[in-house]
Design a protein around this motif. Structure first.
Motif, PDB file in Angstrom:
ATOM      1  N   GLY A 272       0.837  -1.197   0.000  1.00 27.84           N
ATOM      2  CA  GLY A 272       0.000   0.000   0.000  1.00 27.84           C
ATOM      3  C   GLY A 272       0.869   1.243   0.000  1.00 27.84           C
ATOM      4  N   GLY A 273       0.414   2.293  -0.708  1.00 26.46           N
ATOM      5  CA  GLY A 273       1.163   3.547  -0.745  1.00 26.46           C
ATOM      6  C   GLY A 273       0.313   4.715  -0.309  1.00 26.46           C
ATOM      7  N   LEU A 274       0.879   5.894  -0.442  1.00 27.07           N
ATOM      8  CA  LEU A 274       0.196   7.117  -0.009  1.00 27.07           C
ATOM      9  C   LEU A 274      -1.135   7.317  -0.715  1.00 27.07           C
ATOM     10  N   GLY A 275      -1.270   6.709  -1.896  1.00 28.41           N
ATOM     11  CA  GLY A 275      -2.521   6.816  -2.646  1.00 28.41           C
ATOM     12  C   GLY A 275      -3.717   6.265  -1.889  1.00 28.41           C
ATOM     13  N   LEU A 276      -3.456   5.462  -0.867  1.00 26.98           N
ATOM     14  CA  LEU A 276      -4.581   4.943  -0.076  1.00 26.98           C
ATOM     15  C   LEU A 276      -5.159   6.015   0.849  1.00 26.98           C
TER      16      LEU A 276
ATOM     17  N   GLN B 131       8.365  -1.805   5.461  1.00 22.20           N
ATOM     18  CA  GLN B 131       8.715  -0.957   4.319  1.00 22.20           C
ATOM     19  C   GLN B 131       9.443  -1.765   3.250  1.00 22.20           C
ATOM     20  N   ILE B 132       8.994  -1.561   2.015  1.00 23.71           N
ATOM     21  CA  ILE B 132       9.604  -2.253   0.890  1.00 23.71           C
ATOM     22  C   ILE B 132      10.436  -1.253   0.106  1.00 23.71           C
ATOM     23  N   GLY B 133      11.653  -1.632  -0.268  1.00 22.29           N
ATOM     24  CA  GLY B 133      12.442  -0.757  -1.121  1.00 22.29           C
ATOM     25  C   GLY B 133      13.880  -0.648  -0.693  1.00 22.29           C
ATOM     26  N   GLN B 134      14.527   0.328  -1.267  1.00 23.61           N
ATOM     27  CA  GLN B 134      15.960   0.535  -1.072  1.00 23.61           C
ATOM     28  C   GLN B 134      16.346   0.569   0.403  1.00 23.61           C
ATOM     29  N   THR B 135      15.613   1.324   1.200  1.00 25.33           N
ATOM     30  CA  THR B 135      15.956   1.401   2.619  1.00 25.33           C
ATOM     31  C   THR B 135      15.026   0.519   3.451  1.00 25.33           C
ATOM     32  N   GLY B 136      14.305  -0.343   2.778  1.00 23.08           N
ATOM     33  CA  GLY B 136      13.463  -1.300   3.473  1.00 23.08           C
ATOM     34  C   GLY B 136      13.815  -2.697   3.013  1.00 23.08           C
TER      35      GLY B 136
ATOM     36  N   ASP C 155      -9.266   3.784  -8.966  1.00 23.08           N
ATOM     37  CA  ASP C 155      -9.163   4.197  -7.572  1.00 23.08           C
ATOM     38  C   ASP C 155      -8.986   2.958  -6.686  1.00 23.08           C
ATOM     39  N   ALA C 156      -7.841   2.836  -6.084  1.00 22.47           N
ATOM     40  CA  ALA C 156      -7.542   1.640  -5.291  1.00 22.47           C
ATOM     41  C   ALA C 156      -8.480   1.511  -4.088  1.00 22.47           C
ATOM     42  N   ILE C 157      -8.906   2.630  -3.574  1.00 25.15           N
ATOM     43  CA  ILE C 157      -9.743   2.600  -2.373  1.00 25.15           C
ATOM     44  C   ILE C 157     -11.073   1.911  -2.682  1.00 25.15           C
TER      45      ILE C 157
ATOM     46  N   ARG D 202       7.669   3.979   1.679  1.00 27.27           N
ATOM     47  CA  ARG D 202       8.301   4.609   2.833  1.00 27.27           C
ATOM     48  C   ARG D 202       7.482   5.690   3.546  1.00 27.27           C
ATOM     49  N   PRO D 203       6.769   6.544   2.790  1.00 27.78           N
ATOM     50  CA  PRO D 203       6.061   7.617   3.517  1.00 27.78           C
ATOM     51  C   PRO D 203       5.119   7.077   4.584  1.00 27.78           C
ATOM     52  N   LEU D 204       4.583   5.890   4.389  1.00 30.83           N
ATOM     53  CA  LEU D 204       3.649   5.331   5.367  1.00 30.83           C
ATOM     54  C   LEU D 204       4.353   5.002   6.677  1.00 30.83           C
TER      55      LEU D 204
ATOM     56  N   GLY E 193      -1.845   2.199  -5.002  1.00 29.23           N
ATOM     57  CA  GLY E 193      -1.613   3.601  -4.625  1.00 29.23           C
ATOM     58  C   GLY E 193      -0.157   3.915  -4.385  1.00 29.23           C
ATOM     59  N   ILE E 194       0.718   3.232  -5.112  1.00 26.55           N
ATOM     60  CA  ILE E 194       2.155   3.472  -4.996  1.00 26.55           C
ATOM     61  C   ILE E 194       2.657   4.048  -6.317  1.00 26.55           C
ATOM     62  N   SER E 195       3.390   5.155  -6.232  1.00 25.51           N
ATOM     63  CA  SER E 195       3.797   5.842  -7.465  1.00 25.51           C
ATOM     64  C   SER E 195       4.892   5.091  -8.221  1.00 25.51           C
ATOM     65  N   GLY E 196       5.763   4.382  -7.473  1.00 29.43           N
ATOM     66  CA  GLY E 196       6.818   3.634  -8.141  1.00 29.43           C
ATOM     67  C   GLY E 196       8.131   4.387  -8.249  1.00 29.43           C
ATOM     68  N   ALA E 197       8.455   5.182  -7.214  1.00 29.89           N
ATOM     69  CA  ALA E 197       9.748   5.881  -7.166  1.00 29.89           C
ATOM     70  C   ALA E 197      10.874   4.855  -7.248  1.00 29.89           C
TER      71      ALA E 197
ATOM     72  N   ALA F 144      -0.041  -3.215 -10.746  1.00 29.61           N
ATOM     73  CA  ALA F 144      -0.129  -1.895 -10.128  1.00 29.61           C
ATOM     74  C   ALA F 144      -1.541  -1.350 -10.247  1.00 29.61           C
ATOM     75  N   ILE F 145      -2.015  -0.792  -9.156  1.00 36.31           N
ATOM     76  CA  ILE F 145      -3.330  -0.143  -9.163  1.00 36.31           C
ATOM     77  C   ILE F 145      -3.085   1.324  -8.838  1.00 36.31           C
ATOM     78  N   ASN F 146      -3.394   2.194  -9.788  1.00 33.92           N
ATOM     79  CA  ASN F 146      -3.079   3.604  -9.594  1.00 33.92           C
ATOM     80  C   ASN F 146      -4.023   4.440 -10.446  1.00 33.92           C
ATOM     81  N   THR F 147      -4.460   5.561  -9.892  1.00 36.19           N
ATOM     82  CA  THR F 147      -5.392   6.414 -10.638  1.00 36.19           C
ATOM     83  C   THR F 147      -4.720   7.156 -11.792  1.00 36.19           C
ATOM     84  N   ASP F 148      -3.409   7.316 -11.684  1.00 34.40           N
ATOM     85  CA  ASP F 148      -2.691   8.117 -12.675  1.00 34.40           C
ATOM     86  C   ASP F 148      -2.081   7.215 -13.744  1.00 34.40           C
TER      87      ASP F 148
HETATM   88  C1  LIG Z   1      17.181   7.952   0.616  1.00 32.63           C
HETATM   89  C2  LIG Z   1      15.781   7.574   0.296  1.00 32.63           C
HETATM   90  C3  LIG Z   1      15.390   6.278   0.483  1.00 32.63           C
HETATM   91  C4  LIG Z   1      14.091   5.887   0.178  1.00 32.63           C
HETATM   92  N1  LIG Z   1      13.750   4.588   0.382  1.00 32.63           N
HETATM   93  C5  LIG Z   1      12.504   4.198   0.050  1.00 32.63           C
HETATM   94  C6  LIG Z   1      12.098   2.841   0.203  1.00 32.63           C
HETATM   95  O1  LIG Z   1      12.859   1.998   0.674  1.00 32.63           O
HETATM   96  N2  LIG Z   1      10.853   2.494  -0.151  1.00 32.63           N
HETATM   97  C7  LIG Z   1       9.957   3.399  -0.668  1.00 32.63           C
HETATM   98  O2  LIG Z   1       8.837   3.000  -0.991  1.00 32.63           O
HETATM   99  N3  LIG Z   1      10.303   4.682  -0.814  1.00 32.63           N
HETATM  100  C8  LIG Z   1      11.545   5.102  -0.465  1.00 32.63           C
HETATM  101  N4  LIG Z   1      11.873   6.410  -0.593  1.00 32.63           N
HETATM  102  C9  LIG Z   1      10.809   7.376  -0.933  1.00 32.63           C
HETATM  103  C10 LIG Z   1      10.505   7.425  -2.416  1.00 32.63           C
HETATM  104  O3  LIG Z   1      11.396   8.324  -3.037  1.00 32.63           O
HETATM  105  C11 LIG Z   1       9.074   7.914  -2.626  1.00 32.63           C
HETATM  106  O4  LIG Z   1       8.917   9.154  -1.987  1.00 32.63           O
HETATM  107  C12 LIG Z   1       8.021   6.955  -2.104  1.00 32.63           C
HETATM  108  O5  LIG Z   1       8.243   5.651  -2.554  1.00 32.63           O
HETATM  109  C13 LIG Z   1       6.658   7.414  -2.551  1.00 32.63           C
HETATM  110  O6  LIG Z   1       5.663   6.681  -1.900  1.00 32.63           O
HETATM  111  P1  LIG Z   1       4.225   6.503  -2.528  1.00 32.63           P
HETATM  112  O7  LIG Z   1       4.358   5.991  -3.898  1.00 32.63           O
HETATM  113  O8  LIG Z   1       3.435   5.705  -1.573  1.00 32.63           O
HETATM  114  O9  LIG Z   1       3.628   7.987  -2.490  1.00 32.63           O
HETATM  115  P2  LIG Z   1       3.443   9.066  -3.640  1.00 32.63           P
HETATM  116  O10 LIG Z   1       4.683   9.314  -4.365  1.00 32.63           O
HETATM  117  O11 LIG Z   1       2.753  10.206  -2.976  1.00 32.63           O
HETATM  118  O12 LIG Z   1       2.465   8.380  -4.670  1.00 32.63           O
HETATM  119  C14 LIG Z   1       1.128   8.067  -4.430  1.00 32.63           C
HETATM  120  C15 LIG Z   1       0.587   7.438  -5.682  1.00 32.63           C
HETATM  121  O13 LIG Z   1      -0.744   7.039  -5.445  1.00 32.63           O
HETATM  122  C16 LIG Z   1      -1.541   7.388  -6.549  1.00 32.63           C
HETATM  123  N5  LIG Z   1      -2.893   7.558  -6.040  1.00 32.63           N
HETATM  124  C17 LIG Z   1      -3.416   8.606  -5.387  1.00 32.63           C
HETATM  125  N6  LIG Z   1      -4.688   8.361  -5.019  1.00 32.63           N
HETATM  126  C18 LIG Z   1      -4.972   7.107  -5.435  1.00 32.63           C
HETATM  127  C19 LIG Z   1      -6.094   6.268  -5.339  1.00 32.63           C
HETATM  128  N7  LIG Z   1      -7.214   6.638  -4.718  1.00 32.63           N
HETATM  129  N8  LIG Z   1      -6.029   5.028  -5.884  1.00 32.63           N
HETATM  130  C20 LIG Z   1      -4.898   4.602  -6.521  1.00 32.63           C
HETATM  131  N9  LIG Z   1      -3.822   5.364  -6.632  1.00 32.63           N
HETATM  132  C21 LIG Z   1      -3.832   6.602  -6.083  1.00 32.63           C
HETATM  133  C22 LIG Z   1      -0.926   8.613  -7.128  1.00 32.63           C
HETATM  134  O14 LIG Z   1      -1.235   8.699  -8.506  1.00 32.63           O
HETATM  135  C23 LIG Z   1       0.557   8.358  -6.892  1.00 32.63           C
HETATM  136  O15 LIG Z   1       1.128   7.691  -7.985  1.00 32.63           O
HETATM  137  C24 LIG Z   1      13.172   6.815  -0.305  1.00 32.63           C
HETATM  138  C25 LIG Z   1      13.568   8.138  -0.489  1.00 32.63           C
HETATM  139  C26 LIG Z   1      14.851   8.513  -0.196  1.00 32.63           C
HETATM  140  C27 LIG Z   1      15.254   9.922  -0.397  1.00 32.63           C
END
Ligand SMILES: Cc1cc2nc3c(=O)[nH]c(=O)nc-3n(C[C@H](O)[C@H](O)[C@H](O)COP(=O)(O)OP(=O)(O)OC[C@H]3O[C@@H](n4cnc5c(N)ncnc54)[C@H](O)[C@@H]3O)c2cc1C
Lengths: 370, 283
Positions: free
Chosen positions: A247-251, A288-293, A344-346, A275-277, A305-309, A324-328
């Motif tokens: 799950g990501g911030l999109g939730l 946490q999943i990813g580089q620092t997880g 909309d993942a929600i 990570r933001p969660l 709801g994960i952007s895929g950074a 991937a489930i994402n509105t964008d």
């Molecule tokens: C040094 C460093 C280490 C990091 N390590 C990690 C790591 O280990 N793991 C990690 O995950 N991140 C890590 N990050 C953070 C990473 O760069 C991103 O900021 C983070 O992955 C973004 O999380 P997110 O996709 O949940 O949120 P956002 O980037 O805010 O994306 C949210 C996504 O949800 C979508 N969305 C919004 N509403 C809905 C909805 N209702 N339904 C479906 N989709 C929706 C949006 O279109 C968007 O694509 C690290 C950053 C740094 C600087």
């Protein structure tokens, strides 16, 4: 490798003193590839098998032997670890058996491993990038004054036989290939789940070389007072799960996370997050999943709801199938997901959970109901 | 008591971009921050000082501009800041970095009093190696306690410390002795907002600046590129898969139908999963 803030990334500096691959004579006899077999509380960490698989390839390319190194107390667990090392491809095993090595402590482990290396002189030494492996590798490399490359994602040997260790840097936005010049062994750590698990064979136990550790309990400052296992807590088994829901911030809210958890429960998956969660305190850090997880390598990863950074991407790329489930529709996650659902993942997660539930066997449905 | 905290100034890697053609990091305008993991170490050091008295010295090795990070650490409440800066340190890998830092810590000990504890963060966000802490410990022959999630007790008279340490699958409770080096796990505390007094003091403070020579480093061959057994040979961007995800879009479909369609697609691509899903539930 450390890059200081203001300094450019070192370029290939051919001709510079530091770049010469000329090995001092006393290192020329260093041979063979070693894998440190991590045993904690009787269990071999699976990363050790993954490393044996990778070590096998390196050893074959170099035409040398592959060895597993087991440090532990006398007893069944240590013997079993040796048998497993052979089953996963080791030709030889080095063993230090001593009650001092019951629980992991830096001092006796560093001493035992350093002595083994100095005595038997491997050219490559691989360890898992676990809390234990990183703790130990740093001490051993500094004691031996040799190079250590952390968290590699790819290992190879060059035409001239040197180890080319590739690792992500700057949070995964770049990769770099690192060499250890003029020193031996060439050391590297590799994160769990980055390398594939090799086939287990029924190879019988081969040659075991026993070695002592010159240390007594009185010399060891650290005492282990206790251990609280995660099994009694809610900690995750993300790294080894076959199916993961992320799950990501999109939730949107911490409350909505239960939509992802629910789906995970219904299909017998583990759940994790971006990570933001974790930073918001919505999920514990070990989810946490990813580089620092965690790095995951499931058969199926459902990212909602994960952007895929890039930092998230490097932790999930090993998944066989990414949904991937994402509105964008332009979210970066669609660049590496295999199947994308633009919605909309929600609202979609509950629907998906329902349809999955209908497809489950009546037996599993009964179980879930309880 | 005296606590030394090693911090590093790092580019805020969330804002780093890679040049599409040259594959190099574009640093222009990228702000620098204190490595976020180090802030947990700094806060823990400040808390120990608040309870047990004494001083916290922050140390960094870096270019002259790393002074900014030290000043920031002073505003959080550190008592003294030391900047180890010299062109001889350029290109240091973790082995060379731990050498330079350990020499500086020894010098800090001679000048301002021997440290009881040296802290570092778990790892940095640019290098990500988690090797410098253990390297310093080994060089200074300090007991090493990594991934510490909690300092349970500290007895300065008896020179004893008890900590919780994160390990695979659990928490190890350890008893050790001072002096020691601790690498602090993230999320263990929250960095304080410094007081106004601290901010004023930070603005006025002299930062101690040492060259290699000032820190008593005689053997420059152990520093920088020359002292680094590892060399970066190639830097490149991760390969990007070119085919994009096959997208299923919704607009005209009921969510249930969409879910059906997705599940069919999943099982078509991963037939084995059909039997394995809900593995736990049917076990
Ligand atoms: C040094 C460093 C280490 C990091 N390590 C990690 C790591 O280990 N793991 C990690 O995950 N991140 C890590 N990050 C953070 C990473 O760069 C991103 O900021 C983070 O992955 C973004 O999380 P997110 O996709 O949940 O949120 P956002 O980037 O805010 O994306 C949210 C996504 O949800 C979508 N969305 C919004 N509403 C809905 C909805 N209702 N339904 C479906 N989709 C929706 C949006 O279109 C968007 O694509 C690290 C950053 C740094 C600087």
């Amino acid at each position: 490798m450390t890059l200081t803030a203001n300094q450019e990334i070192p370029r290939p500096a051919v001709g510079r003193a530091g770049m010469k691959k000329e090995l001092p004579d006393h290192f020329k006899d260093y041979r063979h590839v070693w894998v440190f077999i991590e045993v904690e509380r009787g269990n071999v960490h699976p990363v050790s098998f993954e490393l044996l698989g990778e070590g096998r390839k390196l050893a074959d390319k170099l035409g040398v032997k592959l060895a597993g190194v087991v440090l532990g107390p006398p007893g069944d667990a240590t013997q079993l670890a040796i048998a497993e090392a052979f089953a996963y491809g080791a030709d030889v095993a080095y063993l230090v058996e001593n009650p001092l090595l019951e629980d992991y402590r830096n001092e006796p482990f560093t001493k035992a491993l350093t002595n083994l290396v100095a005595t038997y002189q491997p050219e490559i030494l691989l360890l898992g990038a676990t809390t234990l492996g990183r703790d130990l590798a740093g001490s051993v490399a500094t004691t031996l004054l040799t190079g250590l490359t952390a968290d590699c994602t790819e290992l190879d040997v060059d035409a001239d036989g040197s180890l080319a260790a590739t690792r992500p840097t700057f949070g995964g936005s770049l990769l770099c290939t690192i060499y250890t010049l003029n020193c031996r062994p060439q050391m590297a750590t590799v994160r769990p789940r980055v390398m594939a698990m090799p086939q287990r064979t029924n190879k019988p136990i081969g040659c075991v070389i026993q070695h002592g550790v010159l240390m007594v309990e009185e010399e060891i400052v650290t005492k282990v007072l206790g251990f609280i296992s995660d099994v009694q807590s809610t900690n995750s088994n993300l790294a080894y799960a076959d199916v993961v829901v992320g799950g990501g911030l999109g939730l949107g809210t911490s409350e909505n996370l239960k939509l992802a958890k629910n789906l995970a429960r219904v299909i017998g998956a583990e759940y994790g997050c971006s990570r933001p969660l974790v930073q918001k305190g919505w999920m514990p850090a070990d989810r946490q999943i990813g580089q620092t997880g965690k790095t995951i390598r499931p058969k199926l990863y459902i990212a909602a709801g994960i952007s895929g950074a890039i930092q998230h991407r490097v932790g999930v790329e090993g998944a066989d199938l990414i949904v991937a489930i994402n509105t964008d529709p332009n979210a970066p996650i669609f660049d590496f997901a295999h199947v994308g659902v633009v919605t909309d993942a929600i609202r979609f997660l509950p629907a998906l959970t329902d349809v999955f539930t209908q497809r489950l066997s009546p037996h599993s449905r009964d179980k879930l109901a309880n | 008591m005296h606590v030394v905290v090693c911090i590093k100034q790092v580019p805020d890697s969330a804002q780093i971009r890679v040049h599409p053609v040259t594959n190099t990091i574009m640093r222009q305008g990228v702000p620098t921050i204190i490595n976020p993991y180090d802030l947990f170490a700094l806060e823990e050091a400040l808390r120990l000082r608040d309870v047990h008295g004494g001083e916290v010295t922050v140390l960094t090795m870096g270019p002259p501009m790393a002074e900014d990070s030290l000043r920031k650490a002073l505003t959080y409440g550190a008592d003294r800041a030391v900047l180890l800066t010299d062109r001889y340190f350029a290109g240091s890998d973790t082995l060379a970095t731990s050498f330079a830092l350990s020499q500086a810590i020894a010098k800090i000990g001679e000048t301002f009093g021997a440290p009881d504890i040296v802290f570092t963060g778990k790892q940095t966000i640019d290098g990500d190696t988690a090797q410098v802490g253990p390297g310093i410990a080994k060089r200074l022959d300090l007991l090493q306690l990594t991934y510490v999630s909690k300092i349970c007790s500290l007895d300065l008279d008896a020179r004893e410390i008890k900590v919780d340490r994160r390990s695979e699958g659990g928490t190890q409770m350890l008893h050790g002795r001072l002096p020691c080096l601790i690498t602090m796990l993230e999320g263990t505390n929250e960095i304080r907002r410094g007081s106004l007094d601290d901010a004023l003091r930070a603005a006025r403070s002299q930062i101690v600046k040492w060259s290699a020579g000032d820190a008593g480093i005689e053997d420059l061959s152990k520093c920088g590129l020359r002292g680094s057994p590892t060399v970066v040979k190639r830097v490149f961007a991760p390969t990007v898969r070119t085919e994009k995800a096959e997208q299923i879009t919704t607009t005209d479909k009921a969510l249930g139908d969409l879910a059906d369609e997705l599940i069919v697609e999943i099982f078509a691509r991963q037939p084995a999963l059909e039997h394995e899903l809900a593995f736990d539930a049917s076990a």
